[in-house]
Motif scaffolding. Sequence first.
Motif: not given
Length: 330
Positions: A23, A26, A101
Amino acid sequence: MAADLAAQNPLKEGHPDKYIVIKGDTLWGISEKFLDSPWLWPEIWHVNPQIENPHLIFPGDTIGLVYIDGKTKLTVLRRGAQGRTVKLTPTARITPIDTAIPSIPMDAIDSFIKNNRIVDEKQLLKAPYVISGEEGQLIGGKDDRVYARGVFNEKPLKRYGIYRGGQQYVDPVTKELLGYEALDIGSAKVTAQNNDVLTLLLTDTNQDIRIGDRLLEAEETKLETVFHPSSPEQEIRGHIIAVPGGVSQIGQFDVVVINKGEREKIKPGNVLAIYRKGALVKDPFAKETVELPAERAGLLMIFRVFDKVSYGLVLRSKRVLSLLDEVRNP
């Protein structure tokens, strides 16, 4: 050009064979772990037939390298639990467990997509403006009434965005006026009209509404979360002309304004190299001042485009960047 470079498989020295997405990751950050040129990741991504959208990546997914036809590719080797779908009853709706993401850190650009616009001189200066608050108040907030005056259509809009003029953007080379920053400070709905005066109810505010604030048609902006890095369609030679918020030293994940936009065919996702302006030194023999060549100092990605200017996010910087640094094709 990008595809040719991608074919060379520019892998970073010491790259991992696999990486498990967490989490906060990118796509850009993951690509940096594998590639010397992370902006090329769309060009070397392998589309797995079993994965409907290869750019939809979730925490828990395992990213790795595969070799296909003698070329290195990045791919999702294994879907994590959060990347799977679940079936909800009785609606039988298919939905991801967790949010995919993004390409770049969205928290760095969110406010510039939602709250800022760049408009031309006529659009801002000719827009209707707030003349008073309720009972003559000078400022107003949510659920207050304000009055605005200006030229309206026979049937004015039912809702308006309320904006405050910000920076004026001027081309550093041609001195052309490129536009005005318009800061979104609230929204209002029309409750009455008396000739050229509107009565409005403030439905949302993030700052106090003041006399002189302008009314513009409310802008519905779709928040993109995936930007596919690409080269501009034509040669670009521009400059960083502003840094919202008055920052003087520019670094990674700062937002900048460049003096190129739609008219130069700039598009969201375009990547530009940043070149630090060369220093001025004295030639002791010729007795004159010489400007040294500009040196490449970073990369930025365009995320929002207007007619003559664009917003970009600095994704990589080798040194502190400054206003008037050049931007060119990567």
